[in-house]
Scaffold this motif. Structure first.
Motif, mmCIF file in Angstrom:
data_model
loop_
_atom_site.group_PDB
_atom_site.id
_atom_site.type_symbol
_atom_site.label_atom_id
_atom_site.label_comp_id
_atom_site.label_asym_id
_atom_site.label_seq_id
_atom_site.Cartn_x
_atom_site.Cartn_y
_atom_site.Cartn_z
ATOM 1 N N ALA B 20 44.395 24.742 12.387
ATOM 2 C CA ALA B 20 43.501 25.645 11.658
ATOM 3 C C ALA B 20 44.215 26.380 10.536
ATOM 4 O O ALA B 20 43.580 26.834 9.592
ATOM 5 N N SER B 21 45.543 26.508 10.647
ATOM 6 C CA SER B 21 46.247 27.355 9.682
ATOM 7 C C SER B 21 47.070 26.582 8.658
ATOM 8 O O SER B 21 47.364 27.107 7.590
ATOM 9 N N ILE B 22 47.477 25.358 8.975
ATOM 10 C CA ILE B 22 48.300 24.595 8.024
ATOM 11 C C ILE B 22 47.373 23.813 7.089
ATOM 12 O O ILE B 22 46.544 23.035 7.549
ATOM 13 N N PRO B 23 47.496 23.999 5.792
ATOM 14 C CA PRO B 23 46.609 23.286 4.858
ATOM 15 C C PRO B 23 46.716 21.777 5.008
ATOM 16 O O PRO B 23 47.813 21.224 5.059
ATOM 17 N N LEU B 207 32.508 20.642 15.776
ATOM 18 C CA LEU B 207 33.833 21.247 16.025
ATOM 19 C C LEU B 207 34.230 22.107 14.827
ATOM 20 O O LEU B 207 33.980 21.742 13.684
ATOM 21 N N GLU B 208 34.870 23.229 15.084
ATOM 22 C CA GLU B 208 35.365 24.029 13.974
ATOM 23 C C GLU B 208 36.751 23.523 13.561
ATOM 24 O O GLU B 208 37.387 22.735 14.281
ATOM 25 N N GLN B 209 37.181 23.908 12.389
ATOM 26 C CA GLN B 209 38.482 23.458 11.897
ATOM 27 C C GLN B 209 39.575 23.813 12.905
ATOM 28 O O GLN B 209 39.716 24.966 13.303
ATOM 29 N N GLY B 210 40.329 22.819 13.331
ATOM 30 C CA GLY B 210 41.418 23.051 14.276
ATOM 31 C C GLY B 210 41.015 22.918 15.732
ATOM 32 O O GLY B 210 41.885 22.789 16.598
ATOM 33 N N GLU B 211 39.742 22.947 16.030
ATOM 34 C CA GLU B 211 39.294 22.851 17.432
ATOM 35 C C GLU B 211 39.691 21.484 17.993
ATOM 36 O O GLU B 211 39.427 20.453 17.374
ATOM 37 N N LEU B 212 40.310 21.503 19.161
ATOM 38 C CA LEU B 212 40.899 20.285 19.733
ATOM 39 C C LEU B 212 40.149 19.878 20.999
ATOM 40 O O LEU B 212 39.990 20.689 21.928
ATOM 41 N N ILE B 213 39.712 18.636 21.054
ATOM 42 C CA ILE B 213 39.121 18.114 22.298
ATOM 43 C C ILE B 213 40.257 17.885 23.297
ATOM 44 O O ILE B 213 41.249 17.216 22.979
#
Lengths: 234, 321
Positions: B20-23, B207-213
């Motif tokens: 979510a934080s790394i471009p 899923l939101e950005q960075g959300e991991l299954i």
């Protein structure tokens, strides 16, 4: 252990440093965090990619029983690492997109498309290529069967076919079902239908399929006979 | 491929936070779809987070009698698990109907759900595609669309979701478990994971950005005859024109006591309409009419409506035994 790579420590450090600074100044490609309810979320991957220099990484793995350490661009596929860095050119590049099977190798006991995996994802892994199955003086039974049954014409797909064929017989032996297995709860058998279905990820433009099937049937029979005699020639 | 940096994830929550934080960060698991698209520069991640060392590769029994399938369980291992073969046969059948042996050995459960469309216009960077380049237009509408979607599509996109496994997961009422970048967990019914394209076809999931299954869970087995019929142009290693995942309970005077059915190859997500299942005793025509009531096929793929009905008819015949 052998060490391969075209970058000394200072060059590697320079590249890594350049890559890191490029990453830090890169334009964010992602929108703001998306609302949890998913209503009208922003694009997950909008905008152009950040400009970045090549990034080098080190990976250690075993190839055909020999420990290797490589210094590779992160983009290097396992296929390119084998061919361009280790000069094991038995493994072939056909489509480079996982459609033809020419690049099939056996990694940690399983056949995979070496074109669709990164070399750096295989730290500590064990890779067997066609060169590791047998040698001209001491062929693997599957290699010998391909020769005996003329399981090729131009030969380009053959290393992938052989690696796949060896693994297919192992998969049947391990009881892994396929699309043509009649009962999901019974052990699959090395029938022609099973072998044809399981080999569908290996394309042969010369059309040697029926001879490949004969070679596999021969080896599967040797295995059955060998098991009955208390040994496994494959 | 464009250059990218690479790291191995240390925990699911850490991976989600970093993604979510790394471009430009993306997860990589099997990589069979992502690397394919990276070679074409359709995907251009600046940073890859490798999930393979996280231990998310186990299949466990749940307290309520179901199964919890780790996100990194390989397609081959899931198809071969004896619990799946015995109690969730439609899932094993769908898995072995997909891809090739080499790909199934690498492809993961979560990656299969998140794979991207095989629409030929999405794959051709020289053609406009709203999914690849939002706002550029849809080349498939008015183009060659024989393989593409007939229902759930929009004026912006008629691509299909290519998975077989997901169609079986839908008929099994699977739940997708995730960890979010803040560390919170959530459970998403499989029906709600994939979005319809509307006017934002590039946003494919909720899923939101960075959300991991992290896992997919299956409820306790429901029994029944479990079938997966896939109709395609080749006998093996081809995407579905139409597929039917079904769980049918034989019985009753008309042969079927109850049934569940989902379609693949026709929509941007596994296509199931629960209300249509009430017509199961009336036969394939009635059920298909309910499933595809809102279909808007192209001239090229109108045949899929009849093909779906006939494939379901074959499934019902087999289920009645």
């Amino acid at each position: 252990m052998r060490h391969h790579g075209n970058a000394d420590v200072s060059r590697r450090g320079l590249l890594l440093g350049a890559a890191a600074s490029a990453a830090l100044t890169a334009t964010p490609r992602h929108g703001q965090a998306m609302p949890a309810d998913g209503d009208a979320p922003p694009a997950p991957h909008p905008g152009p990619a950040p400009v970045m220099n090549p990034v080098m990484n080190r990976v250690s793995l075993t190839v055909n029983g020999t420990a290797q350490t490589l210094e590779v661009d992160t983009r290097t596929t396992l296929l390119d690492a084998l061919r361009e860095h280790l000069h094991l050119t038995g493994t072939k590049k056909g489509c480079d997109h996982g459609q033809c099977g020419a690049c099939t190798v056996i990694v940690d006991g399983r056949r995979i498309n070496s074109c669709l995996t990164l070399a750096i994802m295989h730290e500590g892994g064990s890779v067997t290529t066609v060169e590791g199955l047998g040698t001209p003086a001491r062929l693997h039974p599957m290699q010998a069967a391909f020769v005996k049954h003329d399981g090729y014409q131009c030969g380009y797909c053959t290393p992938g076919q052989i690696c796949s064929a060896v693994a297919v017989l192992d998969e049947i032996k391990a009881g892994i079902p396929s699309h043509v297995t009649a009962s999901l709860t019974d052990a699959p058998q090395p029938t022609h239908a099973e072998m044809r279905e399981r080999m569908s990820g290996n394309i042969c433009r010369c059309g040697a399929y029926s001879n490949i099937l004969d070679a596999m049937t021969d080896v599967a029979g040797q295995r059955t006979a060998g098991q009955q005699n208390g040994r496994d020639p494959a | 491929m464009k250059p990218f940096t690479y790291e191995r994830a240390t925990s699911p929550a850490d991976a989600a936070a970093k993604a979510a934080s790394i471009p430009g960060a993306r997860f990589i698991a099997g990589g069979t779809n992502l690397l394919d698209l990276m070679k074409l520069q359709i995907e251009t991640p600046a940073h890859l987070i490798d999930l393979n060392g996280l231990g998310l590769d186990k299949i466990e029994d749940t307290p309520d009698g179901g199964l919890r399938i780790g996100a990194l369980v390989r397609n081959t291992d899931l198809a071969a698990d004896m619990r799946v073969r015995r109690h969730y046969g439609v899932l094993s059948r769908a898995l072995v109907a997909g891809a090739s042996g080499q790909l199934r050995n690498v492809a993961t459960t979560a990656g299969n759900l998140l794979q991207r469309t095989r629409c030929p216009y999405f794959y051709d960077p020289n053609q406009p595609c709203n999914k690849r380049q939002p706002g550029s237009g849809c080349s498939a509408i008015g183009g060659v669309s024989r393989q593409l979607g007939i229902v759930g599509t929009s004026e912006a996109c008629i691509a299909t979701h290519p998975s077989d496994m997901a169609v079986a997961m839908r008929v099994l009422d699977a739940t997708v478990e995730t960890v979010r970048p803040g560390g919170a967990f959530r459970a998403i019914p499989i029906a709600d994971l994939h979005r319809l394209p509307g006017d934002t076809p590039h946003v494919e999931t909720t899923l939101e950005q960075g959300e991991l299954i992290t896992a997919v869970t299956l409820p306790k087995p429901v029994g029944g005859v479990q079938l997966y019929h896939k109709v395609r142009d080749r006998a093996s290693y081809a995407f579905a024109l139409v597929s039917v995942a079904a769980i049918m309970q034989p019985g009753d005077t008309n042969g079927i006591a109850w049934g569940r059915v989902a379609l693949g190859g026709v929509a941007p997500k596994p296509w199931r309409v629960e209300a249509a299942e009430a017509h199961m005793k009336q036969g394939a025509k009635a059920v298909t009419a309910g499933l595809l009531a809102d279909a808007r096929p192209t001239a090229d793929n109108r045949f899929k409506i009849k093909l779906a009905e006939r494939t379901l008819a074959a499934v019902l015949t087999e289920a009645r035994g």
